[in-house]
Scaffold this motif. Sequence first.
Motif, PDB file in Angstrom:
ATOM      1  N   ILE A  97      29.985 -15.525  32.114  1.00 32.45           N
ATOM      2  CA  ILE A  97      29.743 -14.332  32.933  1.00 32.45           C
ATOM      3  C   ILE A  97      28.883 -13.401  32.086  1.00 32.45           C
ATOM      4  O   ILE A  97      29.379 -12.705  31.207  1.00 32.45           O
ATOM      5  CB  ILE A  97      31.072 -13.658  33.325  1.00 32.45           C
ATOM      6  N   ASP A  98      27.573 -13.423  32.338  1.00 25.92           N
ATOM      7  CA  ASP A  98      26.669 -12.663  31.470  1.00 25.92           C
ATOM      8  C   ASP A  98      25.828 -11.630  32.214  1.00 25.92           C
ATOM      9  O   ASP A  98      24.845 -11.123  31.704  1.00 25.92           O
ATOM     10  CB  ASP A  98      25.776 -13.603  30.676  1.00 25.92           C
ATOM     11  N   ASN A  99      26.237 -11.275  33.436  1.00 23.50           N
ATOM     12  CA  ASN A  99      25.549 -10.247  34.198  1.00 23.50           C
ATOM     13  C   ASN A  99      26.079  -8.876  33.757  1.00 23.50           C
ATOM     14  O   ASN A  99      27.189  -8.495  34.104  1.00 23.50           O
ATOM     15  CB  ASN A  99      25.781 -10.463  35.693  1.00 23.50           C
ATOM     16  N   ILE A 141      27.366  -6.446  36.553  1.00 26.38           N
ATOM     17  CA  ILE A 141      28.473  -6.804  37.436  1.00 26.38           C
ATOM     18  C   ILE A 141      29.472  -5.644  37.476  1.00 26.38           C
ATOM     19  O   ILE A 141      29.754  -5.020  36.452  1.00 26.38           O
ATOM     20  CB  ILE A 141      29.141  -8.118  36.974  1.00 26.38           C
ATOM     21  N   HIS A 198      36.306 -10.408  42.565  1.00 29.72           N
ATOM     22  CA  HIS A 198      35.215 -11.364  42.721  1.00 29.72           C
ATOM     23  C   HIS A 198      35.812 -12.702  43.128  1.00 29.72           C
ATOM     24  O   HIS A 198      37.002 -12.948  42.927  1.00 29.72           O
ATOM     25  CB  HIS A 198      34.422 -11.507  41.416  1.00 29.72           C
ATOM     26  N   VAL A 216      32.853  -9.388  31.181  1.00 32.08           N
ATOM     27  CA  VAL A 216      31.488  -9.821  30.924  1.00 32.08           C
ATOM     28  C   VAL A 216      31.464 -10.513  29.560  1.00 32.08           C
ATOM     29  O   VAL A 216      32.109 -10.068  28.617  1.00 32.08           O
ATOM     30  CB  VAL A 216      30.513  -8.629  30.970  1.00 32.08           C
ATOM     31  N   LYS A 264      29.318 -20.588  43.368  1.00 36.25           N
ATOM     32  CA  LYS A 264      28.778 -19.240  43.177  1.00 36.25           C
ATOM     33  C   LYS A 264      29.902 -18.291  42.793  1.00 36.25           C
ATOM     34  O   LYS A 264      31.006 -18.396  43.330  1.00 36.25           O
ATOM     35  CB  LYS A 264      28.153 -18.705  44.458  1.00 36.25           C
ATOM     36  N   THR A 304      33.919 -16.831  29.233  1.00 37.54           N
ATOM     37  CA  THR A 304      33.570 -18.135  29.791  1.00 37.54           C
ATOM     38  C   THR A 304      34.596 -18.493  30.849  1.00 37.54           C
ATOM     39  O   THR A 304      35.793 -18.510  30.592  1.00 37.54           O
ATOM     40  CB  THR A 304      33.536 -19.205  28.688  1.00 37.54           C
ATOM     41  N   MET A 336      31.117 -21.613  33.111  1.00 41.50           N
ATOM     42  CA  MET A 336      30.111 -20.601  33.426  1.00 41.50           C
ATOM     43  C   MET A 336      30.358 -19.407  32.514  1.00 41.50           C
ATOM     44  O   MET A 336      31.501 -18.964  32.387  1.00 41.50           O
ATOM     45  CB  MET A 336      30.263 -20.098  34.871  1.00 41.50           C
ATOM     46  N   GLU A 342      26.068 -14.063  39.899  1.00 41.24           N
ATOM     47  CA  GLU A 342      25.587 -14.961  38.845  1.00 41.24           C
ATOM     48  C   GLU A 342      24.780 -16.062  39.531  1.00 41.24           C
ATOM     49  O   GLU A 342      24.961 -16.320  40.722  1.00 41.24           O
ATOM     50  CB  GLU A 342      26.762 -15.588  38.076  1.00 41.24           C
TER      51      GLU A 342
END
Length: 98
Positions: free
Chosen positions: A79-81, A84, A89, A27, A49, A30, A77, A59
């Motif tokens: 990854i800022d969830n 998660i 993934h 998390v 996605k 990038t 992108m 995301e």
Amino acid sequence: MSCKKDDDSTPPTISVSAPIEGAQYNVFDTLTVTFSTTDDQQLDHYSVKLTDVNLSPVEPEVTASLSGRSQNVSFQMVIDNLHILTGTHYVMIQVSDG
């Protein structure tokens, strides 16, 4: 008068350069997504996605227009969830030719 739409039964091809299979991210990392795509007629748009093993997005989806018959795409992108889950993934890339 009659109209006829040209039959386009050949889907676009996609070649993914990044991320590589088996890469590990955390998390707030990038993720760079790089791919090339071609079509025998005309490219229209793509969507990307990040999904879990059930192919549910984790995301927000990234979409953008394409033009021409061949295109190289690269973007990042984050990854800022925070919710998660640890595990496998997938980066799902779809390209449309209209």
